[in-house]
Design a protein around this motif. Structure first.
Motif, PDB file in Angstrom:
ATOM      1  N   GLY A  58       8.899  18.340  -9.446  1.00 54.34           N
ATOM      2  CA  GLY A  58       7.561  17.989  -8.972  1.00 54.34           C
ATOM      3  C   GLY A  58       6.950  19.083  -8.115  1.00 54.34           C
ATOM      4  N   ASN A  59       5.625  19.105  -8.068  1.00 47.20           N
ATOM      5  CA  ASN A  59       4.913  20.108  -7.270  1.00 47.20           C
ATOM      6  C   ASN A  59       3.490  19.589  -7.054  1.00 47.20           C
ATOM      7  OD1 ASN A  59       3.694  22.386  -6.177  1.00 47.20           O
ATOM      8  ND2 ASN A  59       4.886  23.803  -7.451  1.00 47.20           N
ATOM      9  N   ARG A  60       3.363  18.698  -6.052  1.00 48.94           N
ATOM     10  CA  ARG A  60       2.068  18.036  -5.871  1.00 48.94           C
ATOM     11  C   ARG A  60       0.972  18.983  -5.408  1.00 48.94           C
ATOM     12  NH1 ARG A  60       3.125  11.818  -3.750  1.00 48.94           N
ATOM     13  NH2 ARG A  60       4.093  11.194  -5.725  1.00 48.94           N
ATOM     14  N   THR A  61       1.327  19.977  -4.609  1.00 49.17           N
ATOM     15  CA  THR A  61       0.260  20.897  -4.181  1.00 49.17           C
ATOM     16  C   THR A  61      -0.279  21.644  -5.397  1.00 49.17           C
ATOM     17  OG1 THR A  61       1.959  22.504  -3.579  1.00 49.17           O
ATOM     18  CG2 THR A  61       1.046  21.180  -1.799  1.00 49.17           C
ATOM     19  N   ARG A  62       0.621  22.009  -6.302  1.00 46.95           N
ATOM     20  CA  ARG A  62       0.137  22.644  -7.545  1.00 46.95           C
ATOM     21  C   ARG A  62      -0.698  21.653  -8.355  1.00 46.95           C
ATOM     22  NH1 ARG A  62       3.482  24.284 -13.045  1.00 46.95           N
ATOM     23  NH2 ARG A  62       1.574  24.393 -14.292  1.00 46.95           N
ATOM     24  N   LEU A  63      -0.199  20.432  -8.505  1.00 50.75           N
ATOM     25  CA  LEU A  63      -0.926  19.443  -9.304  1.00 50.75           C
ATOM     26  C   LEU A  63      -2.355  19.273  -8.789  1.00 50.75           C
ATOM     27  CD1 LEU A  63      -1.149  17.222 -11.472  1.00 50.75           C
ATOM     28  CD2 LEU A  63      -0.220  15.621  -9.805  1.00 50.75           C
ATOM     29  N   LEU A  64      -2.515  19.154  -7.485  1.00 51.49           N
ATOM     30  CA  LEU A  64      -3.860  18.941  -6.930  1.00 51.49           C
ATOM     31  C   LEU A  64      -4.763  20.137  -7.215  1.00 51.49           C
ATOM     32  CD1 LEU A  64      -2.982  17.179  -3.554  1.00 51.49           C
ATOM     33  CD2 LEU A  64      -3.871  16.143  -5.665  1.00 51.49           C
ATOM     34  N   ARG A  65      -4.204  21.335  -7.081  1.00 48.82           N
ATOM     35  CA  ARG A  65      -5.027  22.519  -7.405  1.00 48.82           C
ATOM     36  C   ARG A  65      -5.385  22.541  -8.889  1.00 48.82           C
ATOM     37  NH1 ARG A  65      -1.364  25.206  -3.991  1.00 48.82           N
ATOM     38  NH2 ARG A  65      -0.225  25.994  -5.796  1.00 48.82           N
ATOM     39  N   GLU A  66      -4.428  22.168  -9.744  1.00 49.49           N
ATOM     40  CA  GLU A  66      -4.706  22.171 -11.193  1.00 49.49           C
ATOM     41  C   GLU A  66      -5.808  21.153 -11.529  1.00 49.49           C
ATOM     42  OE1 GLU A  66      -3.460  24.612 -12.575  1.00 49.49           O
ATOM     43  OE2 GLU A  66      -1.262  24.743 -12.574  1.00 49.49           O
ATOM     44  N   GLY A 354      -2.182  26.507 -16.586  1.00 49.18           N
ATOM     45  CA  GLY A 354      -2.625  26.681 -15.207  1.00 49.18           C
ATOM     46  C   GLY A 354      -1.875  27.775 -14.469  1.00 49.18           C
ATOM     47  N   GLU A 355      -1.339  27.392 -13.328  1.00 48.23           N
ATOM     48  CA  GLU A 355      -0.635  28.348 -12.453  1.00 48.23           C
ATOM     49  C   GLU A 355       0.805  28.605 -12.897  1.00 48.23           C
ATOM     50  OE1 GLU A 355      -0.645  26.830  -8.473  1.00 48.23           O
ATOM     51  OE2 GLU A 355      -2.820  26.679  -8.392  1.00 48.23           O
ATOM     52  N   GLY A 356       1.306  27.784 -13.806  1.00 45.71           N
ATOM     53  CA  GLY A 356       2.697  27.926 -14.226  1.00 45.71           C
ATOM     54  C   GLY A 356       2.893  29.202 -15.036  1.00 45.71           C
TER      55      GLY A 356
HETATM   56  C1  LIG Z   1       4.485  24.987  -6.623  1.00 48.66           C
HETATM   57  O1  LIG Z   1       3.804  25.830  -7.510  1.00 48.66           O
HETATM   58  C2  LIG Z   1       3.352  27.065  -6.966  1.00 48.66           C
HETATM   59  C3  LIG Z   1       2.652  27.827  -8.055  1.00 48.66           C
HETATM   60  O2  LIG Z   1       1.594  27.112  -8.536  1.00 48.66           O
HETATM   61  C4  LIG Z   1       4.526  27.856  -6.448  1.00 48.66           C
HETATM   62  O3  LIG Z   1       4.051  29.019  -5.815  1.00 48.66           O
HETATM   63  C5  LIG Z   1       5.310  27.011  -5.474  1.00 48.66           C
HETATM   64  O4  LIG Z   1       6.481  27.727  -5.110  1.00 48.66           O
HETATM   65  C6  LIG Z   1       5.714  25.705  -6.115  1.00 48.66           C
HETATM   66  N1  LIG Z   1       6.381  24.866  -5.143  1.00 48.66           N
HETATM   67  C7  LIG Z   1       7.529  24.278  -5.406  1.00 48.66           C
HETATM   68  C8  LIG Z   1       8.072  23.414  -4.327  1.00 48.66           C
HETATM   69  O5  LIG Z   1       8.117  24.422  -6.470  1.00 48.66           O
END
Ligand SMILES: *[C@@H]1O[C@H](CO)[C@@H](O)[C@H](O)[C@H]1NC(C)=O
Ligand SMILES: *[C@@H]1O[C@H](CO)[C@@H](O)[C@H](O)[C@H]1NC(C)=O
Ligand SMILES: *[C@@H]1O[C@H](CO)[C@@H](O)[C@H](O)[C@H]1NC(C)=O
Ligand SMILES: *[C@@H]1O[C@H](CO)[C@@H](O)[C@H](O)[C@H]1NC(C)=O
Ligand SMILES: *[C@@H]1O[C@H](CO)[C@@H](O)[C@H](O)[C@H]1NC(C)=O
Ligand SMILES: *[C@@H]1O[C@H](CO)[C@@H](O)[C@H](O)[C@H]1NC(C)=O
Length: 430
Positions: A58-66, A354-356
């Motif tokens: 999971g990566n909620r901060t990424r999800l919200l930005r996406e 996206g950012e992935g």
């Molecule tokens: C979440 O994704 C960002 C890239 O979008 C990355 O820089 C960050 O390390 C990720 N965080 C986690 C906890 O995987």
């Protein structure tokens, strides 16, 4: 003065509520939102629930930005997996799965789905909920067959023709069908823990889809399953998820059940050996011609609304690195979006990365790698559109912003409401 402000306030609330609480419906054989054709440019975002998890992957901060990014592009319709099966030790799979064992669920992934739907709702986005999979990358039919005792292991492709026959055994195994029915009941009766809305009362959910790319359909199973979904969710739509007229599929028969609200098709010029990215100058023109005819064939079906819910193409010269040129992809997206607009059908491109980024271009996905648009069994980087693919994003935006004009109005109403609340608080607190 307060009187006028109050009237304004009530107007804003009504404007916002009306727009956010409307279910997508079918009227005059069109998908409809608030009395207007719902003609979206959406994407495939099958990994959304996993990204929304607070557990592994999971990566909620990424999800919200996406979600913010997609919304700013006007991409407000996301096709997502609302089911994935374990065990998590199997190859080529989304890991962690939502349902690691029959009837046992991963609460983190479920809450990831809750969070995704809640945050989509905040942005007035809509979800297509794909419940199962004819292919192996989320478990799907093949896993249900094994769970039902119909085979001891899955004959992974390699040989897709053999796998197709294996997967189609799902319909013949009452125990496999029953396990899937249990999943349907479980997921559709869920209440979202972030807004306390039962899923079936959430207008964020546009539709429920039987499976990703089901082939060799058993039409009485389609009807029985679609009708049981319809009964659970009378306000939402039901569709099949089929690729259209390929393999043994029959597009009109597949969508004939009265409980199926709209028809789907997918378009894959490279996977179907029409386009060769290493020979683009010779094969791209005929691939475009094929695409146009394939779209025309399916839009000729007039019984129900039609959605092109998957199409994609590789980066130039089949280079899977995130910086490889995308001139062919841009031409292809431009052409497909234009035809979709001309024929007035909604479309979801495949797929938003996206950012992935892949661990390595063309790598096989393994747990811990970023989720991108390419599912775990496919070479990573093949069809993903990244946040740095400016030219493609511009094309997407130019088509999506027109089709989502009515949604923008809603955001405007919402912004005015926020501004009013701010001024209101200032007035009373100050
Ligand atoms: C979440 O994704 C960002 C890239 O979008 C990355 O820089 C960050 O390390 C990720 N965080 C986690 C906890 O995987
Ligand atoms: C088709 O589906 C129905 C309903 O689930 C089932 O009773 C029947 O056995 C299936 N037939 C085949 C050939 O799979
Ligand atoms: C479809 O299923 C419903 C509900 O089970 C049933 O009432 C109806 O007769 C079926 N229709 C067809 C065409 O099989
Ligand atoms: C699909 O089935 C219908 C009715 O059974 C038939 O008329 C039609 O020709 C079939 N379409 C194709 C492409 O086979
Ligand atoms: C490129 O495609 C054309 C048309 O299909 C074919 O005739 C030609 O042999 C191909 N060239 C290569 C190098 O694959
Ligand atoms: C991916 O897995 C397949 C099958 O195990 C293997 O043949 C291939 O070399 C792997 N690709 C990469 C880039 O590791």
């Amino acid at each position: 003065m307060m009187f006028y402000i109050t009237i304004f306030f009530v107007f804003c609330i009504r404007f916002t509520q009306q727009a956010t609480s409307s279910f997508i419906s079918v009227q005059n054989r069109r998908l409809t939102l608030n009395g207007q054709d719902y003609l979206y440019v959406g994407t495939n975002f099958w990994y959304g629930a996993n990204l929304g998890s607070t557990g592994p992957g999971g990566n909620r901060t990424r999800l919200l930005r996406e979600l913010d990014h997609l919304h700013s592009l006007g991409v407000d319709n996301l096709r997502i997996q609302a089911g994935s099966e374990g065990p998590n030790t199997e190859p080529w799979r989304i890991v962690p799965s939502m349902q690691p064992e029959p009837g046992r669920y991963d609460e983190d992934v479920l809450e990831g789905l809750d969070f995704l739907l809640y945050e989509m709702g905040q942005r007035n986005m809509r979800a297509v909920m794909c419940l199962n999979n004819f292919w192996h990358w989320s478990g799907g039919y093949a896993q249900y067959i094994v769970w039902a005792g119909g085979a001891s292991s899955i004959p992974y492709p390699g040989d897709y023709a053999a796998f197709e026959l294996f997967s189609a055994r799902f319909y013949e195994l009452p125990a496999a069908v029953q396990l899937f029915n249990n999943h349907i009941q479980f997921i559709m009766k869920r209440t979202n823990k972030y807004n306390n809305l039962p899923y079936v009362e959430d207008s964020t959910i546009m539709s429920w889809e039987l499976a990703n790319e089901p082939r060799r359909l058993n039409l009485s199973w389609v009807n029985a399953t679609a009708c049981s979904i319809k009964q659970l969710a009378p306000k939402q739509l039901v569709t099949t998820g089929v690729e259209g007229s390929i393999s043994s599929n029959n597009f009109s028969n597949d969508h004939a059940s009265p409980c199926i609200d709209y028809a789907t098709f997918h378009l894959w010029v490279q996977n179907w050996n029409i386009y060769d990215p290493k020979n683009a100058s010779d094969t791209f023109p005929p691939a475009l011609e094929f695409a146009r005819k394939y779209i025309e064939y399916h839009v000729a079906y007039k019984e129900k609304p039609v959605v092109l819910e998957e199409f994609g193409i590789s980066r130039d010269n089949d280079d899977h690195s995130a910086t490889a040129p995308i001139t062919i992809r841009d031409k292809y997206y431009q052409a497909i979006f234009q035809w979709a607009r001309d024929y007035r059908i909604p479309v979801n491109f495949w797929a938003y990365g996206g950012e992935g980024r892949p661990r390595l271009p063309r790598a096989n996905w393994t747990q811990g790698d970023d989720f991108i648009g390419d599912p775990p069994h496919e070479p990573q980087g093949w069809y993903s559109v990244y946040d740095t693919d400016e030219s493609t994003l511009e094309i997407i935006h130019s088509f999506a912003s027109v089709s989502s004009a009515s949604v923008t109005k809603t955001s405007l109403g919402f912004s005015i409401l926020l501004l009013y609340n701010f001024l209101h608080n200032l007035y009373y607190l100050g």
